[in-house]
Write a protein that holds these residues in place. Sequence first.
Motif, PDB file in Angstrom:
ATOM      1  N   CYS A 160      -0.003   9.376   5.260  1.00 39.85           N
ATOM      2  CA  CYS A 160       0.598   8.461   5.551  1.00 39.85           C
ATOM      3  C   CYS A 160       0.103   7.190   6.239  1.00 39.85           C
ATOM      4  CB  CYS A 160       1.518   8.129   6.628  1.00 39.85           C
ATOM      5  SG  CYS A 160       3.092   9.182   5.847  1.00 39.85           S
ATOM      6  N   LYS A 164      -1.167   3.248   5.280  1.00 40.50           N
ATOM      7  CA  LYS A 164      -1.432   2.115   5.960  1.00 40.50           C
ATOM      8  C   LYS A 164      -2.507   1.191   5.965  1.00 40.50           C
ATOM      9  CE  LYS A 164       2.022   4.032   9.185  1.00 40.50           C
ATOM     10  NZ  LYS A 164       2.007   4.836  10.826  1.00 40.50           N
ATOM     11  N   GLN A 167      -3.279  -0.496   2.858  1.00 42.33           N
ATOM     12  CA  GLN A 167      -1.816  -1.510   3.041  1.00 42.33           C
ATOM     13  C   GLN A 167      -3.089  -2.762   3.757  1.00 42.33           C
ATOM     14  OE1 GLN A 167       1.648  -1.081   3.879  1.00 42.33           O
ATOM     15  NE2 GLN A 167       2.013   0.624   3.120  1.00 42.33           N
ATOM     16  N   HIS A 168      -3.761  -2.071   4.977  1.00 43.12           N
ATOM     17  CA  HIS A 168      -4.584  -3.374   5.982  1.00 43.12           C
ATOM     18  C   HIS A 168      -5.592  -3.481   4.842  1.00 43.12           C
ATOM     19  CE1 HIS A 168      -6.363  -4.384   9.811  1.00 43.12           C
ATOM     20  NE2 HIS A 168      -6.627  -4.872   9.131  1.00 43.12           N
ATOM     21  N   ARG A 212       7.671   4.614  10.415  1.00 39.80           N
ATOM     22  CA  ARG A 212       6.981   4.220   9.005  1.00 39.80           C
ATOM     23  C   ARG A 212       6.119   5.582   8.461  1.00 39.80           C
ATOM     24  NH1 ARG A 212       2.915   0.666   8.513  1.00 39.80           N
ATOM     25  NH2 ARG A 212       3.556  -0.138   6.390  1.00 39.80           N
ATOM     26  N   LEU A 218       6.044   4.621   2.573  1.00 37.90           N
ATOM     27  CA  LEU A 218       4.821   4.055   2.209  1.00 37.90           C
ATOM     28  C   LEU A 218       3.691   3.621   0.896  1.00 37.90           C
ATOM     29  CD1 LEU A 218       3.003   5.798   5.224  1.00 37.90           C
ATOM     30  CD2 LEU A 218       4.029   3.107   5.072  1.00 37.90           C
ATOM     31  N   THR A 222       2.711   0.328  -0.512  1.00 34.75           N
ATOM     32  CA  THR A 222       1.252   0.402  -0.838  1.00 34.75           C
ATOM     33  C   THR A 222       0.691   0.266  -2.823  1.00 34.75           C
ATOM     34  OG1 THR A 222       0.490   2.162   0.743  1.00 34.75           O
ATOM     35  CG2 THR A 222      -1.170   1.696  -0.787  1.00 34.75           C
TER      36      THR A 222
END
Length: 251
Positions: A160, A164, A167-168, A212, A218, A222
């Motif tokens: 997870c 994230k 995605q960043h 999240r 997630l 993504t």
Amino acid sequence: MVAEKEGLSPYRSRPPQLQEPLRQSKRTRKQVSDGFTVKAMMKNTVVKGPPAAGAFKERPTKPTAFRKFYERGDFPIALEHDTKGNKIAWKVEIEKLDYHHYLPLFFDGLCEMQFPYEFFARQGIHDMLEHGGNKILPVIPQLIMPIKNALNLRNRQVICITLKVLQHLVLSADMVGEALVPYYRQILPIFNIFKNKNVNSGDGIDYSQQKRENIGDLIQETLEAFERYGGEDAYINIKYIVPTYQSCLLN
């Protein structure tokens, strides 16, 4: 009455050698054997089923280079306590850091699950991605192996957090999404395994959605980010590794 001669009496039992054999009271034990062996073709043999594939089984962690460098004091960081919680106090300006050296090391720390290593690694990545700008794109090839290693641990929390970070990373600078397309074969196989691992809470409240931490959601987010920012070849490459993915742009 004439006495019966010995041995001629019709009531005398049969000789021992002519008696019927006694039935075995105990059942024969069945032996367990592996499949595709000579023993498996014998009578009274039960063939064992195939072993579990272990696709969702967590892998053991290995010592990371991030921990080694942190314990040696090579990172210009310190822990700062704030009213909102802990954060990193950088001893130098983030924009002046050597991204080719530091960013892959921080990504290597994604495998860490022990404080303070996991906190510094994950928060450090987000800080560097936020201030990196044009320095991020040339470092992409060095980030693939740390990302792959973190995903291959198959730890739900680590996956997870890595999603994230991805995605960043896609949003951090121009052309980063397209630069990741050639590396989908290293990154996306774990996506395909865990894509349908959603929490089914029935009528209950799923608090993981607010935090999240729902791994299926997630992964979907993504993959959609990869398609939006990966250029025209992104969708077909995603579809090749994750066949159940449906485009978010064609619908």
